[in-house]
Design a protein around this motif. Sequence first.
Motif, PDB file in Angstrom:
ATOM      1  N   SER A 294    -112.217  66.499  44.105  1.00 63.21           N
ATOM      2  CA  SER A 294    -111.896  66.869  42.603  1.00 63.21           C
ATOM      3  C   SER A 294    -112.115  68.334  42.195  1.00 63.21           C
ATOM      4  CB  SER A 294    -112.680  65.812  41.731  1.00 63.21           C
ATOM      5  OG  SER A 294    -113.934  66.287  41.832  1.00 63.21           O
ATOM      6  N   SER A 295    -111.429  68.802  41.281  1.00 62.23           N
ATOM      7  CA  SER A 295    -111.530  70.145  40.704  1.00 62.23           C
ATOM      8  C   SER A 295    -112.109  70.281  39.366  1.00 62.23           C
ATOM      9  CB  SER A 295    -110.242  70.768  40.762  1.00 62.23           C
ATOM     10  OG  SER A 295    -109.678  70.899  42.043  1.00 62.23           O
ATOM     11  N   LEU A 296    -113.041  71.422  39.320  1.00 62.29           N
ATOM     12  CA  LEU A 296    -113.505  71.581  37.815  1.00 62.29           C
ATOM     13  C   LEU A 296    -113.631  73.185  37.816  1.00 62.29           C
ATOM     14  CD1 LEU A 296    -115.124  70.891  35.520  1.00 62.29           C
ATOM     15  CD2 LEU A 296    -117.033  71.063  36.764  1.00 62.29           C
ATOM     16  N   ALA A 297    -113.057  73.605  36.843  1.00 63.03           N
ATOM     17  CA  ALA A 297    -112.908  74.822  36.143  1.00 63.03           C
ATOM     18  C   ALA A 297    -113.394  75.224  34.994  1.00 63.03           C
ATOM     19  CB  ALA A 297    -111.742  75.426  36.078  1.00 63.03           C
ATOM     20  N   THR A 298    -114.098  76.446  34.608  1.00 64.84           N
ATOM     21  CA  THR A 298    -114.962  76.601  33.232  1.00 64.84           C
ATOM     22  C   THR A 298    -114.342  77.821  32.862  1.00 64.84           C
ATOM     23  OG1 THR A 298    -116.964  75.439  34.009  1.00 64.84           O
ATOM     24  CG2 THR A 298    -117.033  77.101  32.169  1.00 64.84           C
ATOM     25  N   LEU A 299    -113.799  77.800  31.552  1.00 59.35           N
ATOM     26  CA  LEU A 299    -113.317  79.061  30.904  1.00 59.35           C
ATOM     27  C   LEU A 299    -114.158  79.703  29.975  1.00 59.35           C
ATOM     28  CD1 LEU A 299    -110.939  81.003  30.390  1.00 59.35           C
ATOM     29  CD2 LEU A 299    -109.962  79.314  28.709  1.00 59.35           C
TER      30      LEU A 299
ATOM     31  N   CYS B  80    -112.041  72.119  32.447  1.00 59.73           N
ATOM     32  CA  CYS B  80    -111.095  71.574  32.751  1.00 59.73           C
ATOM     33  C   CYS B  80    -111.304  70.749  34.331  1.00 59.73           C
ATOM     34  CB  CYS B  80    -110.036  72.304  33.149  1.00 59.73           C
ATOM     35  SG  CYS B  80    -108.247  71.442  33.871  1.00 59.73           S
ATOM     36  N   SER B  81    -110.990  69.521  34.188  1.00 59.88           N
ATOM     37  CA  SER B  81    -111.453  68.771  35.408  1.00 59.88           C
ATOM     38  C   SER B  81    -110.133  67.940  35.945  1.00 59.88           C
ATOM     39  CB  SER B  81    -112.495  67.685  34.987  1.00 59.88           C
ATOM     40  OG  SER B  81    -111.998  66.684  33.993  1.00 59.88           O
ATOM     41  N   SER B  82    -109.592  68.140  37.223  1.00 59.31           N
ATOM     42  CA  SER B  82    -108.755  67.479  37.638  1.00 59.31           C
ATOM     43  C   SER B  82    -109.251  66.365  38.422  1.00 59.31           C
ATOM     44  CB  SER B  82    -107.778  68.288  38.600  1.00 59.31           C
ATOM     45  OG  SER B  82    -106.643  67.692  39.208  1.00 59.31           O
ATOM     46  N   PRO B  83    -108.737  65.105  38.659  1.00 62.31           N
ATOM     47  CA  PRO B  83    -109.171  64.037  39.218  1.00 62.31           C
ATOM     48  C   PRO B  83    -108.941  64.288  40.928  1.00 62.31           C
ATOM     49  CG  PRO B  83    -107.950  63.122  37.392  1.00 62.31           C
ATOM     50  CD  PRO B  83    -107.661  64.692  37.417  1.00 62.31           C
TER      51      PRO B  83
ATOM     52  N   PRO C 299    -103.230  63.639  42.061  1.00 64.91           N
ATOM     53  CA  PRO C 299    -104.239  63.016  41.297  1.00 64.91           C
ATOM     54  C   PRO C 299    -103.316  61.954  40.746  1.00 64.91           C
ATOM     55  CG  PRO C 299    -104.486  65.155  40.931  1.00 64.91           C
ATOM     56  CD  PRO C 299    -103.384  65.042  41.813  1.00 64.91           C
ATOM     57  N   LEU C 300    -103.894  60.666  40.228  1.00 68.10           N
ATOM     58  CA  LEU C 300    -103.489  59.591  39.755  1.00 68.10           C
ATOM     59  C   LEU C 300    -103.101  59.769  38.182  1.00 68.10           C
ATOM     60  CD1 LEU C 300    -105.474  56.469  41.166  1.00 68.10           C
ATOM     61  CD2 LEU C 300    -103.001  57.394  41.652  1.00 68.10           C
ATOM     62  N   ILE C 301    -104.095  60.573  37.357  1.00 70.64           N
ATOM     63  CA  ILE C 301    -103.855  61.212  36.074  1.00 70.64           C
ATOM     64  C   ILE C 301    -103.694  62.785  35.840  1.00 70.64           C
ATOM     65  CG2 ILE C 301    -104.756  59.126  35.336  1.00 70.64           C
ATOM     66  CD1 ILE C 301    -107.394  60.371  34.879  1.00 70.64           C
ATOM     67  N   SER C 302    -103.549  62.902  34.740  1.00 71.25           N
ATOM     68  CA  SER C 302    -103.448  64.409  34.389  1.00 71.25           C
ATOM     69  C   SER C 302    -104.662  65.190  34.256  1.00 71.25           C
ATOM     70  CB  SER C 302    -102.643  64.753  33.068  1.00 71.25           C
ATOM     71  OG  SER C 302    -101.090  64.375  33.158  1.00 71.25           O
ATOM     72  N   PRO C 303    -104.938  66.435  34.247  1.00 67.62           N
ATOM     73  CA  PRO C 303    -106.289  66.948  34.161  1.00 67.62           C
ATOM     74  C   PRO C 303    -106.843  66.933  32.651  1.00 67.62           C
ATOM     75  CG  PRO C 303    -104.602  68.759  34.319  1.00 67.62           C
ATOM     76  CD  PRO C 303    -104.016  67.356  34.540  1.00 67.62           C
ATOM     77  N   ASN C 304    -108.113  66.863  32.445  1.00 64.88           N
ATOM     78  CA  ASN C 304    -108.559  66.794  30.989  1.00 64.88           C
ATOM     79  C   ASN C 304    -109.397  67.896  30.600  1.00 64.88           C
ATOM     80  OD1 ASN C 304    -109.313  65.149  28.654  1.00 64.88           O
ATOM     81  ND2 ASN C 304    -111.577  65.295  29.777  1.00 64.88           N
ATOM     82  N   VAL C 305    -109.080  68.331  29.334  1.00 65.71           N
ATOM     83  CA  VAL C 305    -110.065  69.521  28.870  1.00 65.71           C
ATOM     84  C   VAL C 305    -110.940  69.378  27.923  1.00 65.71           C
ATOM     85  CG1 VAL C 305    -107.903  70.132  27.507  1.00 65.71           C
ATOM     86  CG2 VAL C 305    -109.613  71.948  28.251  1.00 65.71           C
TER      87      VAL C 305
ATOM     88  N   LEU D 211    -107.528  78.539  18.118  1.00 63.42           N
ATOM     89  CA  LEU D 211    -107.054  78.698  19.438  1.00 63.42           C
ATOM     90  C   LEU D 211    -106.512  77.404  20.109  1.00 63.42           C
ATOM     91  CD1 LEU D 211    -110.501  80.596  20.535  1.00 63.42           C
ATOM     92  CD2 LEU D 211    -108.223  81.439  20.196  1.00 63.42           C
ATOM     93  N   MET D 212    -105.428  77.495  20.913  1.00 64.54           N
ATOM     94  CA  MET D 212    -104.771  76.459  21.619  1.00 64.54           C
ATOM     95  C   MET D 212    -105.089  76.482  22.949  1.00 64.54           C
ATOM     96  SD  MET D 212    -101.109  75.787  19.311  1.00 64.54           S
ATOM     97  CE  MET D 212    -100.694  77.445  19.741  1.00 64.54           C
ATOM     98  N   ILE D 213    -105.697  75.695  23.531  1.00 62.88           N
ATOM     99  CA  ILE D 213    -106.336  75.841  24.918  1.00 62.88           C
ATOM    100  C   ILE D 213    -105.723  74.531  25.650  1.00 62.88           C
ATOM    101  CG2 ILE D 213    -108.377  76.020  26.416  1.00 62.88           C
ATOM    102  CD1 ILE D 213    -109.785  77.116  24.179  1.00 62.88           C
ATOM    103  N   ARG D 214    -105.135  75.027  26.901  1.00 63.93           N
ATOM    104  CA  ARG D 214    -104.929  73.777  27.643  1.00 63.93           C
ATOM    105  C   ARG D 214    -105.056  74.301  29.276  1.00 63.93           C
ATOM    106  NH1 ARG D 214     -99.775  74.241  30.055  1.00 63.93           N
ATOM    107  NH2 ARG D 214     -98.282  75.885  29.077  1.00 63.93           N
ATOM    108  N   CYS D 215    -105.155  73.419  30.293  1.00 61.44           N
ATOM    109  CA  CYS D 215    -105.109  73.718  31.586  1.00 61.44           C
ATOM    110  C   CYS D 215    -103.889  73.155  32.422  1.00 61.44           C
ATOM    111  CB  CYS D 215    -106.658  73.427  32.131  1.00 61.44           C
ATOM    112  SG  CYS D 215    -106.934  71.538  32.255  1.00 61.44           S
TER     113      CYS D 215
END
Length: 284
Positions: free
Chosen positions: A198-203, A161-164, A138-144, A216-220
């Motif tokens: 693209s990828s999408l994940a739900t926590l 969390c979405s990855s382009p 991907p051109l940019i980092s994932p977004n949460v 809570l500190m959350i990142r993907c």
Amino acid sequence: MRKMTPIVKKIVSCLALLFVGTANTLRSVQIHVPKAVLTGQDAELTCTYELEGAQLYSIRWYKNMVEFYRFVPKESPATKVFPVAEIKVDVAASDQNRVVLQEVDRTLTGEYQCEVSADAPLFHTEIKSSEMVVVEPPLISPNVTSDKMTYSGGDHIHVNCSSPPSLPAANITWFVNEQMVPGFTASHTLNFSNGYASSLATLELEAAVMSPVPSLMIRCEAAIFDVWKSTSHTLVLRERSANPASALGRSFTGSSAETCLPTIIVVLLHIFLQIILTYTETLR
């Protein structure tokens, strides 16, 4: 001189095998191809083998069964490159054991074969194959993102969390307070006509009723094989206080007034008494 028929050739080969034995033959052919490589980088493909008493006749490399490189030690030059679309061989870095592909791109994803042939009289030949994927990250980092920024004990929290788009789609891993989450909702991919996805994940989390940490500190983290990895920004969710206004009054405003007022009165009385005593001594 009359040429040998196929049956005579087969008989001769069998007799040669009986007399020569299995010592002068080809063994242990193995191919080593990168499982994945980033687009624009070089890829080194190697082929190892053992020639127990036999001589090497040729090494041939194929992509999807189309030959693009050959090494024959008895010929001059020993190397020969065949024009195959998008394949650029670094001839100086290639030999009888390896072939180096320069600046690979997505078209070079596919199956590669290495064919090793021993010399006469047996011309024993073996071929091995392996897959290689050229990765376009991907051109940019994932977004949460989260459906809430504050929480109370027992709340259900949904974080996405979405990855382009990339080729192939990235795998997503979750981290909560820097601890990897072992299981989460499976990633969903959205495919595009050009092959990218693209990828999408739900926590889904349930906030603890009595949490020792008030946030809570959350990142993907998105990754493609072992050649590309990127992490999102860290999302910080704060725990809501039961009654922040009253807590603030008790700890700050109320306690200050109750503590300071009696102290001021005592100080003023002490000063007044000192003035009276000083004045009385003066009159005497």
